[in-house]
Design a protein around this motif. Sequence first.
Motif, short mmCIF file in Angstrom:
data_model
loop_
_atom_site.label_atom_id
_atom_site.label_comp_id
_atom_site.label_asym_id
_atom_site.label_seq_id
_atom_site.Cartn_x
_atom_site.Cartn_y
_atom_site.Cartn_z
N UNK A 1 -69.49 13.60 -99.04
CA UNK A 1 -68.73 12.42 -99.21
C UNK A 1 -69.67 11.81 -99.44
N UNK A 2 -70.53 11.28 -98.85
CA UNK A 2 -71.87 10.24 -99.78
C UNK A 2 -72.13 10.45 -100.95
N UNK A 3 -72.42 12.41 -101.17
CA UNK A 3 -72.82 12.58 -102.44
C UNK A 3 -72.11 12.20 -103.22
N UNK A 4 -70.62 12.88 -103.08
CA UNK A 4 -69.44 12.07 -104.15
C UNK A 4 -69.99 10.55 -104.18
N UNK A 5 -69.86 10.06 -103.29
CA UNK A 5 -69.54 8.25 -103.67
C UNK A 5 -70.84 7.73 -104.43
N UNK A 6 -71.42 8.36 -104.23
CA UNK A 6 -73.34 8.56 -104.85
C UNK A 6 -73.01 8.78 -106.54
N UNK A 7 -72.58 10.07 -106.65
CA UNK A 7 -72.27 10.51 -107.73
C UNK A 7 -71.09 9.51 -108.75
N UNK A 8 -69.73 9.48 -108.04
CA UNK A 8 -69.05 8.45 -108.76
C UNK A 8 -69.88 7.32 -109.08
N UNK A 9 -70.86 6.53 -108.13
CA UNK A 9 -70.77 5.70 -108.75
C UNK A 9 -72.47 5.26 -109.92
N UNK A 10 -73.08 7.17 -110.09
CA UNK A 10 -73.82 6.81 -111.26
C UNK A 10 -73.27 6.90 -112.50
N UNK A 11 -72.38 7.54 -112.44
CA UNK A 11 -71.08 7.67 -113.47
C UNK A 11 -70.67 6.40 -113.62
N UNK A 12 -69.95 5.35 -113.51
CA UNK A 12 -70.08 4.25 -113.01
C UNK A 12 -71.09 3.06 -114.53
N UNK A 13 -72.19 3.59 -114.03
CA UNK A 13 -73.35 2.91 -113.90
C UNK A 13 -73.37 3.59 -115.98
#
Lengths: 282, 101
Positions: free
Chosen positions: A158-170
């Motif tokens: 879940x943490x990896x997914x959340x970080x990946x999502x934030x990276x996409x937003x960035x």
Amino acid sequence: MQAATFLAYLAAAALFIVGIRRLRRPETARSGNTIAATGMAIALVATLFVIEFRGLLLIGAAALIGAVVGAVSAQKVKMTAMPQMVAAYNGVGGGAAALIALSEFYHLQTTGEQDLIASVTVPLTILIGSVSFAGSAIAFLKLQEVAFTGSVSFPLQQVVNALLFLGILLLAANAVLGGEIIPSLPPVASVVAVLAASLVLGVLVVIPIGGADMPIVISLLNAFTGLAAAASGFVLNNYILIIGGTIVGASGTILTRLMSSALGRPFGKIIFAGIAASGTGK
Amino acid sequence: MEQFLAQLAVFVVAAFLGWELISRVPNLLHTPLMSATNAIHGVILVGGMIALSESTNPAITAVCFVAVFFGALNVVGGFWVTNRMLGMFAPPRRRVRRRKG
């Protein structure tokens, strides 16, 4: 847009709606499908006039190959293998939306047009379309029992997914702001990175979900692709994309809920937990 | 801006319409409905045609070519497979096999 093509799009939208209505009853369902397909044919012919027959040779070639592959695969697939076939068709639809948004971003960059709405909807379309593409591909592989059967999970997923999502937003913000956040990454490279990262996200979100829940996941991804199509309609200023995409996005969402309650599987649990390995359980 | 607001109005109305369209559907029809709406979002092919028609860069043309291929696959495969699925409901009232989605 000329009045004639606009009216043709309107007729197509009406036929989509009538088609779906008829699909609610077993007796009329098949005719509903035919009616919706007729609406699609009208929309496609109208589009030929919108583009004034430019690039017809390439469009014809690509569409012909796609139509042949679609017809042959749909005709040959076994009845029991239909859910994964739907997943495959859904995935390519999402992929198409992502690629269209990518090309449109390039188009806006080179023409130097400033369009606030397009610059927001382009990354959004790429994100949703790519997640749908990759997620559907995984759903296909699971149901076909080629790979990722059962629940595949790893620590801190879940943490990896959340970080990946934030990276996409960035990355998306960087693309929209013309590379101001990450100066070494130009806008076009940035949206390509959004696409790549969204594909990974699509894979990671679907791999922990067991095969028994796949029909519900496919239904949700179906709604996603509808939304991606609608978003691309905002990018391209095209009404039939907005109408068709939105109807699928909304009806797909409620259909997903209906399906999960009919199968007695809580919707939230499937999507967010993913940890509860359901395997082959029915 | 005016154009966007008009599009937004269409979007909101279409969203409510889509929501209302699918309510109290028999379980039997869940999978065909999913499959048919899947074919309808193949309308993305329209976008592929527009994008390909205005492309001048070879790489982008290739990207759009794939998009049109994908879109056509979505449309034709989607409607075709739905038609086959619903063929199982005919002849009238005689459900030959019950299929789990």
